[in-house]
Design an enzyme around this catalytic site. Sequence first.
Site: not given
Ligand code: DNO
Length: 386
Positions: A240, A278, A305
């Site tokens: 991520h 993301c 995401h």
């Molecule tokens: C927050 C998330 C992050 C994500 C982590 C993945 O909303 O997008 O905390 O889950 O970084 O490891």
Amino acid sequence: MEKTWRWFGKKDRITLQMLRQIGVEGIVTALHDVPNGEVWTPEAIRDLKTYIEDAGLRWSVVESLPVSEAIKYGGDERDRLIDNYIASLANLGKAGIRTVCYNFMPVIDWIRTDLDYKLPDGSSTLFFSKEKFAYFDVFVLKRKNVEKDYTRDELNRLAKLNQSMTEAEKDRLIDTIIVKTQGFINGNIKEGDQNPVAIFNRLLSLYDGIDKDRLREHLRYFLNRIMPVCETYGIHMCIHPDDPPRQVLGLPRIVTGAEDIRWILDAVDNPHNGLTFCAGSLSSGAQNDVPAMARDFAGRTRFVHLRSTEILPNGDFIEAPHLEGRGHLIELVRIFENEDPHLPMRVDHGRLMLDDAGYNPGYAFHGRMYALAQIDGVMATIRQEG
Ligand code: DNO
């Protein structure tokens, strides 16, 4: 893309039955009760998987299998913790769960300074104020050698702000930045911890002397060790991006933009070493052209995401409505639908709207449902266009 939803387990107020009604197909979750660093047992995995399947859904993605700090800073327990990580991956692989999201951010995961930023229509969103975060760094954490990270002008402005900050406002900032946003994510700091600032400063000190190159090497070491088990079970690891994608609090961050991502994918050039695209995190970095990155990295993207942000002229950023802002989600859906129509995607974060209250920050029900409906419409349009 497969429509997935981040669900926080059996204690989540949002039930799997509710998710079926709104068109969710796959679940993104984790064994949230297992302490960081311990092995996820076959029994616990099977129990949750069956629970999800009994509701007519599938466990599509693990988010996250957390990487312990000692793996990131290269502590003595690193190899034992990686052995545990490998054991958890093998147990997930045997259960048929093959997409694992993780991050490599030292100490602090995602960062916001306001979890209830009011919008003119009465709903609210998440916000990052550069100045408030700097204030937290200089006047709350009082980090060692902090002055060298700010200009004289900035320090003067912060000193001025300090004259009007109340203790209650400082506590709220602590709660927002290192408790509420982190507690449900990685267990470094939890609600109810007595002195979060002291815990946090102790964690920061573990990274003394660790720069970007060292952290990259620790990631490479970790990936090389876990790739064999990923190959055996067909598991896709997907890192991520850092949120926000920049250095913070003197800590190195190594997933901030195209150059970093290219480095990671090339350093361990294995299809099992993949990316969580993301859009929200990436779009909050002015250096990132999000659709261009999606085109470049679609082939190694295993999980998406969908969220957007808007950067303000002073460097603050706000979480934008899903179809607006720098995320360019319509274009991303087009790119990823063409790449792989089965790629798991979840709508990330949502506004607080209607009677949303009391959820993990960013993860309210109506706000996310609304955004999912918007994205669902975009996907249908793009599919129909062929
Ligand atoms: C927050 C998330 C992050 C994500 C982590 C993945 O909303 O997008 O905390 O889950 O970084 O490891």
